[in-house]
Design a protein around this motif. Sequence first.
Motif, PDB file in Angstrom:
ATOM      1  N   GLY A 137       0.936  -1.276  -0.051  1.00 60.45           N
ATOM      2  CA  GLY A 137      -0.155  -0.209   0.012  1.00 60.45           C
ATOM      3  C   GLY A 137       0.853   1.247   0.055  1.00 60.45           C
ATOM      4  N   HIS A 138       0.573   2.224   0.862  1.00 56.76           N
ATOM      5  CA  HIS A 138       1.115   3.500   0.582  1.00 56.76           C
ATOM      6  C   HIS A 138       2.708   3.357   1.103  1.00 56.76           C
ATOM      7  CE1 HIS A 138      -2.162   6.291   0.641  1.00 56.76           C
ATOM      8  NE2 HIS A 138      -2.996   5.473   1.351  1.00 56.76           N
ATOM      9  N   GLY A 139       3.284   3.974   0.194  1.00 57.04           N
ATOM     10  CA  GLY A 139       4.837   3.859   0.190  1.00 57.04           C
ATOM     11  C   GLY A 139       5.552   2.462  -0.013  1.00 57.04           C
ATOM     12  N   ALA A 140       4.749   1.572  -0.479  1.00 56.34           N
ATOM     13  CA  ALA A 140       5.285   0.097  -0.864  1.00 56.34           C
ATOM     14  C   ALA A 140       6.627  -0.066  -1.552  1.00 56.34           C
ATOM     15  CB  ALA A 140       4.223  -0.351  -1.974  1.00 56.34           C
ATOM     16  N   PHE A 141       7.158   1.151  -2.031  1.00 61.48           N
ATOM     17  CA  PHE A 141       8.401   0.901  -2.646  1.00 61.48           C
ATOM     18  C   PHE A 141       9.619   1.393  -1.748  1.00 61.48           C
ATOM     19  CE2 PHE A 141       6.369   0.523  -6.891  1.00 61.48           C
ATOM     20  CZ  PHE A 141       7.057  -0.335  -7.439  1.00 61.48           C
ATOM     21  N   ASP A 324       2.370  -8.139 -24.288  1.00 58.22           N
ATOM     22  CA  ASP A 324       2.856  -9.078 -23.117  1.00 58.22           C
ATOM     23  C   ASP A 324       4.321  -8.643 -22.682  1.00 58.22           C
ATOM     24  OD1 ASP A 324       0.786 -10.727 -23.382  1.00 58.22           O
ATOM     25  OD2 ASP A 324       1.770 -11.866 -24.971  1.00 58.22           O
ATOM     26  N   ASN A 325       4.738  -7.689 -23.308  1.00 57.22           N
ATOM     27  CA  ASN A 325       6.109  -7.200 -22.611  1.00 57.22           C
ATOM     28  C   ASN A 325       5.647  -5.986 -21.776  1.00 57.22           C
ATOM     29  OD1 ASN A 325       6.787  -9.006 -25.135  1.00 57.22           O
ATOM     30  ND2 ASN A 325       8.635  -7.658 -25.075  1.00 57.22           N
ATOM     31  N   ILE A 326       4.658  -5.583 -21.333  1.00 50.13           N
ATOM     32  CA  ILE A 326       4.370  -4.729 -20.330  1.00 50.13           C
ATOM     33  C   ILE A 326       3.846  -5.502 -19.274  1.00 50.13           C
ATOM     34  CG2 ILE A 326       2.933  -2.684 -19.971  1.00 50.13           C
ATOM     35  CD1 ILE A 326       2.860  -1.884 -22.729  1.00 50.13           C
ATOM     36  N   HIS A 327       4.433  -5.327 -18.011  1.00 48.93           N
ATOM     37  CA  HIS A 327       4.077  -6.123 -17.161  1.00 48.93           C
ATOM     38  C   HIS A 327       3.294  -5.047 -15.671  1.00 48.93           C
ATOM     39  CE1 HIS A 327       6.195  -9.634 -18.203  1.00 48.93           C
ATOM     40  NE2 HIS A 327       7.114  -8.663 -18.858  1.00 48.93           N
ATOM     41  N   LEU A 328       1.952  -5.259 -15.859  1.00 44.66           N
ATOM     42  CA  LEU A 328       1.175  -4.440 -15.262  1.00 44.66           C
ATOM     43  C   LEU A 328       0.754  -4.732 -13.846  1.00 44.66           C
ATOM     44  CD1 LEU A 328      -0.670  -1.624 -15.493  1.00 44.66           C
ATOM     45  CD2 LEU A 328      -2.485  -3.272 -16.492  1.00 44.66           C
ATOM     46  N   PHE A 329       1.054  -4.155 -12.890  1.00 48.22           N
ATOM     47  CA  PHE A 329       0.665  -4.178 -11.662  1.00 48.22           C
ATOM     48  C   PHE A 329       0.038  -2.961 -10.973  1.00 48.22           C
ATOM     49  CE2 PHE A 329       4.418  -6.732 -12.380  1.00 48.22           C
ATOM     50  CZ  PHE A 329       4.182  -8.039 -11.697  1.00 48.22           C
ATOM     51  N   VAL A 330      -0.870  -3.325  -9.863  1.00 46.71           N
ATOM     52  CA  VAL A 330      -1.343  -2.303  -8.940  1.00 46.71           C
ATOM     53  C   VAL A 330      -0.803  -2.207  -7.612  1.00 46.71           C
ATOM     54  CG1 VAL A 330      -3.594  -1.447  -8.112  1.00 46.71           C
ATOM     55  CG2 VAL A 330      -3.637  -2.684 -10.173  1.00 46.71           C
ATOM     56  N   ILE A 331       0.035  -1.047  -7.467  1.00 39.29           N
ATOM     57  CA  ILE A 331       0.869  -0.836  -6.187  1.00 39.29           C
ATOM     58  C   ILE A 331       0.722   0.339  -5.452  1.00 39.29           C
ATOM     59  CG2 ILE A 331       3.191  -0.926  -5.380  1.00 39.29           C
ATOM     60  CD1 ILE A 331       3.754  -2.814  -7.737  1.00 39.29           C
ATOM     61  N   GLY A 332       0.503   0.334  -4.198  1.00 38.95           N
ATOM     62  CA  GLY A 332       0.357   1.727  -3.699  1.00 38.95           C
ATOM     63  C   GLY A 332      -0.957   1.853  -2.863  1.00 38.95           C
ATOM     64  N   GLY A 333      -0.883   3.066  -2.145  1.00 41.53           N
ATOM     65  CA  GLY A 333      -1.942   3.247  -1.425  1.00 41.53           C
ATOM     66  C   GLY A 333      -3.423   3.783  -1.877  1.00 41.53           C
ATOM     67  N   THR A 334      -4.455   3.875  -1.175  1.00 45.80           N
ATOM     68  CA  THR A 334      -5.571   4.209  -1.788  1.00 45.80           C
ATOM     69  C   THR A 334      -5.857   5.763  -2.217  1.00 45.80           C
ATOM     70  OG1 THR A 334      -6.650   4.040   0.427  1.00 45.80           O
ATOM     71  CG2 THR A 334      -6.754   2.245  -0.980  1.00 45.80           C
ATOM     72  N   ALA A 335      -5.042   6.550  -1.600  1.00 45.28           N
ATOM     73  CA  ALA A 335      -5.200   7.916  -1.935  1.00 45.28           C
ATOM     74  C   ALA A 335      -3.792   8.408  -2.726  1.00 45.28           C
ATOM     75  CB  ALA A 335      -5.141   8.637  -0.480  1.00 45.28           C
ATOM     76  N   GLY A 336      -4.217   9.074  -3.528  1.00 51.98           N
ATOM     77  CA  GLY A 336      -2.998   9.599  -4.611  1.00 51.98           C
ATOM     78  C   GLY A 336      -3.172   9.100  -5.942  1.00 51.98           C
ATOM     79  N   ARG A 337      -2.960  10.086  -6.760  1.00 53.13           N
ATOM     80  CA  ARG A 337      -3.107   9.742  -8.328  1.00 53.13           C
ATOM     81  C   ARG A 337      -1.707   9.711  -8.664  1.00 53.13           C
ATOM     82  NH1 ARG A 337      -8.374   9.641  -9.652  1.00 53.13           N
ATOM     83  NH2 ARG A 337      -7.705   9.817 -11.929  1.00 53.13           N
ATOM     84  N   PHE A 338      -0.970   8.817  -8.231  1.00 51.46           N
ATOM     85  CA  PHE A 338       0.705   8.719  -8.714  1.00 51.46           C
ATOM     86  C   PHE A 338       0.682   7.272  -9.025  1.00 51.46           C
ATOM     87  CE2 PHE A 338       0.493  12.357  -5.758  1.00 51.46           C
ATOM     88  CZ  PHE A 338       1.029  13.439  -6.497  1.00 51.46           C
ATOM     89  N   SER A 339       1.016   7.221 -10.263  1.00 44.38           N
ATOM     90  CA  SER A 339       1.538   5.601 -10.661  1.00 44.38           C
ATOM     91  C   SER A 339       2.929   5.774 -10.992  1.00 44.38           C
ATOM     92  CB  SER A 339       0.699   5.425 -11.928  1.00 44.38           C
ATOM     93  OG  SER A 339      -0.870   5.015 -11.550  1.00 44.38           O
ATOM     94  N   SER A 340       3.503   4.780 -11.479  1.00 44.31           N
ATOM     95  CA  SER A 340       5.024   4.473 -11.908  1.00 44.31           C
ATOM     96  C   SER A 340       5.119   3.648 -13.190  1.00 44.31           C
ATOM     97  CB  SER A 340       5.671   3.805 -10.895  1.00 44.31           C
ATOM     98  OG  SER A 340       5.796   4.370  -9.636  1.00 44.31           O
ATOM     99  N   PHE A 341       6.107   4.321 -13.935  1.00 43.91           N
ATOM    100  CA  PHE A 341       6.756   3.708 -15.023  1.00 43.91           C
ATOM    101  C   PHE A 341       7.821   3.035 -14.637  1.00 43.91           C
ATOM    102  CE2 PHE A 341       9.300   4.073 -19.118  1.00 43.91           C
ATOM    103  CZ  PHE A 341       8.893   2.576 -19.455  1.00 43.91           C
ATOM    104  N   ILE A 342       8.353   1.889 -15.017  1.00 47.15           N
ATOM    105  CA  ILE A 342       9.684   1.478 -14.556  1.00 47.15           C
ATOM    106  C   ILE A 342      10.148   0.603 -15.787  1.00 47.15           C
ATOM    107  CG2 ILE A 342      10.881  -0.361 -12.954  1.00 47.15           C
ATOM    108  CD1 ILE A 342       8.238  -0.209 -11.075  1.00 47.15           C
ATOM    109  N   PRO A 343      11.389   1.648 -16.411  1.00 45.97           N
ATOM    110  CA  PRO A 343      11.881   1.096 -17.566  1.00 45.97           C
ATOM    111  C   PRO A 343      12.508  -0.280 -17.269  1.00 45.97           C
ATOM    112  CG  PRO A 343      12.160   3.440 -17.438  1.00 45.97           C
ATOM    113  CD  PRO A 343      11.609   2.637 -16.027  1.00 45.97           C
TER     114      PRO A 343
END
Lengths: 374, 98
Positions: A137-141, A324-343
């Motif tokens: 959730g929040h701050g998972a990374f 198939d080369n895009i590995h899609l996850f849902v990660i993070g807390g329930t508040a906040g519209r911040f996602s990540s791209f991880i090259p």
Amino acid sequence: MQASQKATINNPEEDMSAFNGLDPQEWYFAQGYTDGLPVVTPTPEKVDAMIAALGGDSHFLEARVPPRWGNLTRRVLAINAVMAGCLPIYAPVLRTAMRAMCEPHFNLNAIQATTHVIAPLAIVNGPMRHEIGMNSGHGAFGPGNRANATIGRAIRLMLLNVGGALPGVLDKSTQGTPAKYSYCVAENEEDSPWAPYHVEKGYRIEDSTVFVIGAESNHNINSPLPNDPEGILDDVISSMTTVVHNNARASGHCTVALSPEHAQNIAREGWTRHDVRCYLQMYATNKFGEIVHNHKYGKAYNRHLPKYYRRDLDSDIPIVPSPDNIHLFVIGGTAGRFSSFIPGWGHYNSPVLRAVDGVAPNGGPICIDGTCYL
Amino acid sequence: MSFSPPLYGYDPRGVVVAEARKISPRLPNLHGLRLGVLDNAKMKAGRLLTYTAEILKAEFGFSEINTYVKRGFSFTAEPEMITRMAAANDLVITAIGD
């Protein structure tokens, strides 16, 4: 070349040196066995408990870690895990991650040695996340969660100590990255509107898995305004389409970690995981001319992209060659519209997904979230 | 779990078991030999190696020049490619070129 007899080059497992009055912490620093931070001092009790959690048989060989090709026995794995601060209950996840990274097609040998900034990222799915107390959730990374932090750190200690990837010696990364201290996270399956990643790949929801990929640090996607799939994903695409990461220049695999809010907005419109990956793959493109500076520095072909790509200056070059080369996850807390791209690292690395207890995928498609096509 | 103060430092590196190999003997001279060129697939490796092979050919008059390209610079050459190179050449040059 002529082969001579097999030779054993050092036998450190038998080398338990006396501290001789030194502070144990300073002894570990002096030996060069740390990641630059103090370690938990291994004791026979802690090491034995970790070996027991791995199934006993301390000399059992789990993997060989390149480029030094040190033998990762259970005992060695246990020593590094204790040094990192792991609890014995983390051991199965840690072992799975190391085995996955040491599969030949992951190409850990090159990941460890490259001038690039790549680091193995481990993402955990399934009930094991809760059993060992991981944060998805929040701050998972990071920071703040013991399981996330110490599993990631133990991986790095093994890459340093067993794999020999010492900066400037065998690890030639020009700048390095904080992700090389610890890079382990879990998917937020509970706040995701979709089936978990491992279910999309054919495992049962009650299975636990570890996914590993060569990855840069996560690049933030600040997307506060859009509340529709196209708007949010166009912001993701904006992050994906710089020309200076390795996917843009050398194709391969990448990771997208959507925040729960973004994922729920997208799913509300009926979009599946598969829809998301297809949209990103289709529209995350650069012009070939942008990649080669419009031939300003001489006519360039770019050998790292697939041969079958057109190379006219106005040719659209996808960031990755397939959804198939895009590995899609849902990660993070329930508040906040911040996602990540991880090259990723271009086509030099193939991600690996392995079950924690070695179970095979389900064997047949589970018709959920667009995965029936599998 | 009971606790006892650590008396020993543990070595976390693991054993390296390797097969020691000798380097191939030096060739007495290069004249008329078969030259293999292993292009490691870096951006400019092909250009660099082609130019190098031309210079060497002018001096040594190779009987053949055979070129091989790895599938990517970060991969080792496939064993099958190494076997073919070893069978078809007397010497092989390689280089990176970015």
